[in-house]
Scaffold this motif. Structure first.
Motif, PDB file in Angstrom:
ATOM      1  N   GLU A  36       0.861  -1.212  -0.169  1.00 44.03           N
ATOM      2  CA  GLU A  36      -0.080  -0.137   0.056  1.00 44.03           C
ATOM      3  C   GLU A  36       0.724   1.345   0.107  1.00 44.03           C
ATOM      4  O   GLU A  36       0.681   2.092  -0.766  1.00 44.03           O
ATOM      5  CB  GLU A  36      -0.868  -0.063   1.178  1.00 44.03           C
ATOM      6  CG  GLU A  36      -2.153  -0.874   0.967  1.00 44.03           C
ATOM      7  CD  GLU A  36      -2.696  -1.438   2.436  1.00 44.03           C
ATOM      8  OE1 GLU A  36      -2.570  -0.482   3.161  1.00 44.03           O
ATOM      9  OE2 GLU A  36      -3.050  -2.382   2.483  1.00 44.03           O
TER      10      GLU A  36
ATOM     11  N   GLU B   4       4.018   1.592  -1.014  1.00 41.52           N
ATOM     12  CA  GLU B   4       4.558   1.888  -2.422  1.00 41.52           C
ATOM     13  C   GLU B   4       3.341   2.364  -3.370  1.00 41.52           C
ATOM     14  O   GLU B   4       3.606   3.365  -4.126  1.00 41.52           O
ATOM     15  CB  GLU B   4       4.945   0.395  -2.847  1.00 41.52           C
ATOM     16  CG  GLU B   4       5.925   0.438  -4.069  1.00 41.52           C
ATOM     17  CD  GLU B   4       6.766  -0.589  -4.266  1.00 41.52           C
ATOM     18  OE1 GLU B   4       6.265  -1.279  -5.096  1.00 41.52           O
ATOM     19  OE2 GLU B   4       7.252  -1.475  -3.226  1.00 41.52           O
ATOM     20  N   TRP B   5       2.228   1.932  -3.210  1.00 35.51           N
ATOM     21  CA  TRP B   5       1.164   2.469  -3.774  1.00 35.51           C
ATOM     22  C   TRP B   5       0.905   4.040  -3.829  1.00 35.51           C
ATOM     23  O   TRP B   5       1.000   4.736  -4.681  1.00 35.51           O
ATOM     24  CB  TRP B   5      -0.184   1.753  -3.596  1.00 35.51           C
ATOM     25  CG  TRP B   5      -0.169   0.943  -4.787  1.00 35.51           C
ATOM     26  CD1 TRP B   5       0.316  -0.655  -4.717  1.00 35.51           C
ATOM     27  CD2 TRP B   5      -0.696   0.908  -6.021  1.00 35.51           C
ATOM     28  NE1 TRP B   5       0.046  -1.313  -6.061  1.00 35.51           N
ATOM     29  CE2 TRP B   5      -0.581  -0.307  -7.067  1.00 35.51           C
ATOM     30  CE3 TRP B   5      -1.402   2.039  -6.864  1.00 35.51           C
ATOM     31  CZ2 TRP B   5      -1.007  -0.643  -7.913  1.00 35.51           C
ATOM     32  CZ3 TRP B   5      -1.710   1.610  -8.202  1.00 35.51           C
ATOM     33  CH2 TRP B   5      -1.524   0.458  -8.626  1.00 35.51           C
ATOM     34  N   ASP B   6       0.686   4.287  -2.527  1.00 38.39           N
ATOM     35  CA  ASP B   6       0.152   5.718  -2.008  1.00 38.39           C
ATOM     36  C   ASP B   6       1.449   6.747  -2.489  1.00 38.39           C
ATOM     37  O   ASP B   6       1.260   7.717  -2.719  1.00 38.39           O
ATOM     38  CB  ASP B   6       0.105   5.627  -0.560  1.00 38.39           C
ATOM     39  CG  ASP B   6      -1.149   4.906  -0.312  1.00 38.39           C
ATOM     40  OD1 ASP B   6      -2.009   4.526  -1.066  1.00 38.39           O
ATOM     41  OD2 ASP B   6      -1.322   4.744   1.018  1.00 38.39           O
ATOM     42  N   ASP B   7       2.716   6.062  -2.121  1.00 41.17           N
ATOM     43  CA  ASP B   7       3.727   7.242  -2.453  1.00 41.17           C
ATOM     44  C   ASP B   7       4.042   7.244  -3.890  1.00 41.17           C
ATOM     45  O   ASP B   7       4.407   8.327  -4.156  1.00 41.17           O
ATOM     46  CB  ASP B   7       4.919   6.665  -1.709  1.00 41.17           C
ATOM     47  CG  ASP B   7       4.963   6.643  -0.386  1.00 41.17           C
ATOM     48  OD1 ASP B   7       3.850   7.104   0.128  1.00 41.17           O
ATOM     49  OD2 ASP B   7       5.784   6.008   0.333  1.00 41.17           O
ATOM     50  N   GLU B   8       3.961   6.352  -4.430  1.00 45.94           N
ATOM     51  CA  GLU B   8       4.454   6.576  -6.002  1.00 45.94           C
ATOM     52  C   GLU B   8       3.763   5.870  -7.142  1.00 45.94           C
ATOM     53  O   GLU B   8       3.656   6.515  -8.003  1.00 45.94           O
ATOM     54  CB  GLU B   8       5.732   5.485  -6.264  1.00 45.94           C
ATOM     55  CG  GLU B   8       6.904   6.093  -5.523  1.00 45.94           C
ATOM     56  CD  GLU B   8       7.534   5.216  -4.475  1.00 45.94           C
ATOM     57  OE1 GLU B   8       6.773   4.030  -4.032  1.00 45.94           O
ATOM     58  OE2 GLU B   8       8.448   5.513  -3.511  1.00 45.94           O
ATOM     59  N   TRP B   9       2.749   4.988  -7.067  1.00 50.24           N
ATOM     60  CA  TRP B   9       1.830   4.716  -8.301  1.00 50.24           C
ATOM     61  C   TRP B   9       0.578   4.906  -8.172  1.00 50.24           C
ATOM     62  O   TRP B   9      -0.102   4.505  -9.210  1.00 50.24           O
ATOM     63  CB  TRP B   9       2.017   3.123  -8.223  1.00 50.24           C
ATOM     64  CG  TRP B   9       3.716   2.718  -8.549  1.00 50.24           C
ATOM     65  CD1 TRP B   9       4.510   2.241  -7.595  1.00 50.24           C
ATOM     66  CD2 TRP B   9       4.320   2.575  -9.836  1.00 50.24           C
ATOM     67  NE1 TRP B   9       5.614   1.935  -8.346  1.00 50.24           N
ATOM     68  CE2 TRP B   9       5.341   2.156  -9.508  1.00 50.24           C
ATOM     69  CE3 TRP B   9       3.758   3.133 -11.169  1.00 50.24           C
ATOM     70  CZ2 TRP B   9       6.377   2.242 -10.648  1.00 50.24           C
ATOM     71  CZ3 TRP B   9       4.771   3.162 -12.303  1.00 50.24           C
ATOM     72  CH2 TRP B   9       5.990   2.487 -11.780  1.00 50.24           C
ATOM     73  N   ALA B  10      -0.051   5.677  -7.149  1.00 49.53           N
ATOM     74  CA  ALA B  10      -1.206   5.982  -7.065  1.00 49.53           C
ATOM     75  C   ALA B  10      -1.661   7.172  -7.789  1.00 49.53           C
ATOM     76  O   ALA B  10      -1.617   8.230  -7.366  1.00 49.53           O
ATOM     77  CB  ALA B  10      -1.799   5.926  -5.740  1.00 49.53           C
ATOM     78  N   PHE B  11      -1.753   7.212  -9.093  1.00 48.84           N
ATOM     79  CA  PHE B  11      -1.947   8.247  -9.801  1.00 48.84           C
ATOM     80  C   PHE B  11      -3.379   8.930  -9.886  1.00 48.84           C
ATOM     81  O   PHE B  11      -3.611   9.823 -10.591  1.00 48.84           O
ATOM     82  CB  PHE B  11      -1.379   8.116 -11.233  1.00 48.84           C
ATOM     83  CG  PHE B  11      -0.073   7.841 -11.194  1.00 48.84           C
ATOM     84  CD1 PHE B  11       0.718   8.196 -10.134  1.00 48.84           C
ATOM     85  CD2 PHE B  11       0.574   6.814 -12.274  1.00 48.84           C
ATOM     86  CE1 PHE B  11       2.102   8.157 -10.251  1.00 48.84           C
ATOM     87  CE2 PHE B  11       2.020   6.816 -12.292  1.00 48.84           C
ATOM     88  CZ  PHE B  11       2.816   7.472 -11.204  1.00 48.84           C
TER      89      PHE B  11
END
Lengths: 384, 184
Positions: B174, B176-183
């Protein structure tokens, strides 16, 4: 009034209907993180409806020697996002398929497959194992940095140890391949001048030459069997460039036309003028490509990186019947040009009105390419 | 014909009355009616008296059609245009007003908490009321879209049953998602 509702035990068929309404893969990932029964529903859903999940590629922007953060441009939001990836810092990168990158360490010649999301790394034989041309191992040799132009995987190395990589290599645009487990790359000797694109389509590798000839390569044989399936250039010769892309199960041959334009600084620049799309008609006894007037609801992503096609209805933020492209011919045409040409030619071509527009105004002019990459998500969602 | 009454019995033995035309919004009830089982009361062992009036309310509103406002807007108006070369502008306007009114009704109708949503979704599924199922599924999806797992758990009153190790792995993904890939 006590309710008996327990969402973690909701009927799987209803869960599937809810997942149908969640078109963004990030929502699926979060859905799976809620509890173990939702996780198993998500995994099953992905197994049965894999084809429904789409994602827009990101444009991976060139790196900067001073920072370990790489920027990615997202068409969904129209913004750039920084992503800390020290593993690729100061390395030559090119996009491969299924979310993998190929990285080349210019000083050691080391080649890796690298998944920027899972951080998985697979070491491949180095640059110095190519059968032709052999490199002299001089650090900083320009031919080392951009030796590999494009590399396509037969299957996802994260899922199977058995795969083949077909690559376009060197300034001569030759084909070279690597079979998993081998200790070297093999450069193929062919009579074709140079290759412009390669794709894995329905389990077979296809390649297109600079004159629009299309060949297939069957790697279940050693040496691989080459078959010429289209031997005529589609249309008159122009300043052109060819791409292969799969769309809705069909193989498309895309032809990109260029022209010279005078810029504000009075320097001549190459610019994309239009695209032509043909689809492979394989049912007839003789293979041929038929020109398409429109690509309908599809959006194609072409240029440097992995080519792909998505449905416009899944991505209302993008224009349908359009081709998004980036500048990838700087390197390809460098052999003809004395000065390096910057990679400036990104944009979107619309079939309906034939226009070429920019999809982002603030890109600087790069001296190394930007490329499309479609991240694939590991762990939960991707291991089936 | 439209005044024929049908009686439905909830799981907790309460009886509710509904017009036959309204009841036909449910495929399940329609099959029972067409099967000639109209004499007595139709028992619905999977639908409680909490939720049955809510289902009946939907059926009354939608009578014979099974679509949500979205489908009516697409299907209805376009079809008219197709059949009549110069279609009635007034008719078109009336249709729009009707669809707008229906959307507004749906909005108010769908204003309830997750407990009702759960029961209503099950009832719509059990009674095969396509339009209502679509509405409830979309509402559930809207409570998930763009939310973090914690927010989703809160929305649906779910406790995480992951082991601490699994939880940690999830949090890593999560983050990783929130920081980098959640566009989006």
């Amino acid at each position: 009034m006590a309710s008996t509702e327990d969402w973690s035990e909701l009927l799987p068929e209803l869960m599937n209907l809810i997942l149908d309404q969640l078109t963004h893969i990030s929502d699926h990932l979060r859905f799976a993180s809620v509890c173990s029964s939702w996780k198993s529903v998500t995994i099953n859903y992905r197994y049965y409806r894999r084809h429904l999940l789409h994602q827009l590629p990101l444009l991976m922007l060139p790196g900067n020697d001073n920072t370990e953060t790489r920027n990615f441009f997202s068409l969904s939001s129209g913004k750039c996002y920084g992503f800390h990836i020290p593993e690729i810092h100061r390395k030559w990168c090119c996009a491969s398929t299924q979310g993998w990158l190929i990285t080349v360490d210019e000083s050691t010649g080391e080649i890796q497959l690298f998944n920027p999301v899972s951080r998985d790394r697979i070491l491949l034989p180095s640059l110095f194992t190519f059968s032709y041309p052999q490199l002299s191992c001089k650090p900083g040799d320009p031919s080392v940095s951009d030796y590999i132009d494009k590399a396509i995987l037969s299957s996802n190395p994260g899922r199977t140890p058995d795969y083949v990589i077909l690559a376009i290599v060197t300034i001569d645009k030759r084909l070279a391949y690597y079979k998993s487990g081998a200790d070297r790359w093999i450069t193929m000797t062919t009579r074709w001048t140079w290759f412009e694109d390669v794709i894995n389509y329905k389990g077979l590798f296809y390649a297109v030459t600079n004159t629009g000839k299309v060949l297939t390569y069957d790697f279940s044989f050693e040496p691989p069997i080459e078959t010429l399936i289209i031997c005529r250039r589609p249309g008159r010769r122009t300043w052109e460039r060819y791409y292969l892309v799969e769309s809705l199960g069909e193989l498309l041959l895309v032809r990109r036309h260029f022209g010279w334009f005078e810029n504000d600084d009075t320097r001549l620049r190459i610019k994309t003028v239009r695209f032509e799309v043909r689809k492979l008609m394989a049912e007839s006894r003789q293979n041929c490509f038929r020109i398409m007037r429109s690509i309908g609801d599809r959006i194609l992503f072409l240029g440097y990186g992995c080519s792909m096609s998505v449905a416009a209805q899944d991505f209302p933020e993008c224009k349908g019947n359009s081709i998004y492209f980036n500048g990838d011919y700087c390197y390809r045409y460098r052999r003809f040009l004395k000065k390096p040409v910057p990679y400036h030619d990104t944009g979107v071509f619309n079939f309906e009105n034939g226009s070429v527009e920019s999809f982002y105004d603030s890109f600087p002019i790069w001296t190394t390419p930007a490329f499309w990459i479609t991240p694939t998500y590991p762990y939960l969602l991707d291991y089936i | 014909m439209s005044s024929t009454k049908i009686f439905l019995k909830s799981s907790d033995d309460k009886t509710f009355e509904i017009d036959e035309t309204a009841a036909r919004a449910s495929e399940t009830l329609k099959n029972i009616i067409d099967g000639g089982c109209l004499d007595g009361v139709i028992p619905l062992p999977n639908v409680s008296s909490n939720i049955l009036p809510k289902v009946i309310e939907y059926c009354k509103k939608h009578g014979g059609d099974n679509g949500s406002s979205k489908k009516i807007a697409n299907g209805g108006v376009d079809k008219d245009k197709e059949i009549l070369p110069d279609y009635d502008e007034e008719e078109d306007k009336r249709e729009k007003v009707r669809v707008d009114e229906l959307k507004k009704w749906e909005e108010e109708y769908m204003d309830f908490d997750q407990q009702v949503l759960y029961d209503l979704m099950l009832a719509a599924n059990y009674l095969h009321i396509k339009g209502l199922l679509d509405l409830t599924v979309e509402k559930a999806a809207s409570m998930i879209r763009g939310r973090t797992p914690d927010q989703i758990r809160e929305n649906f009153n779910i406790n995480s049953d992951f082991t601490p190790e699994e939880e940690e792995e999830m949090i890593l993904i999560e983050d990783e998602w929130d920081d980098e890939w959640a566009f989006d």
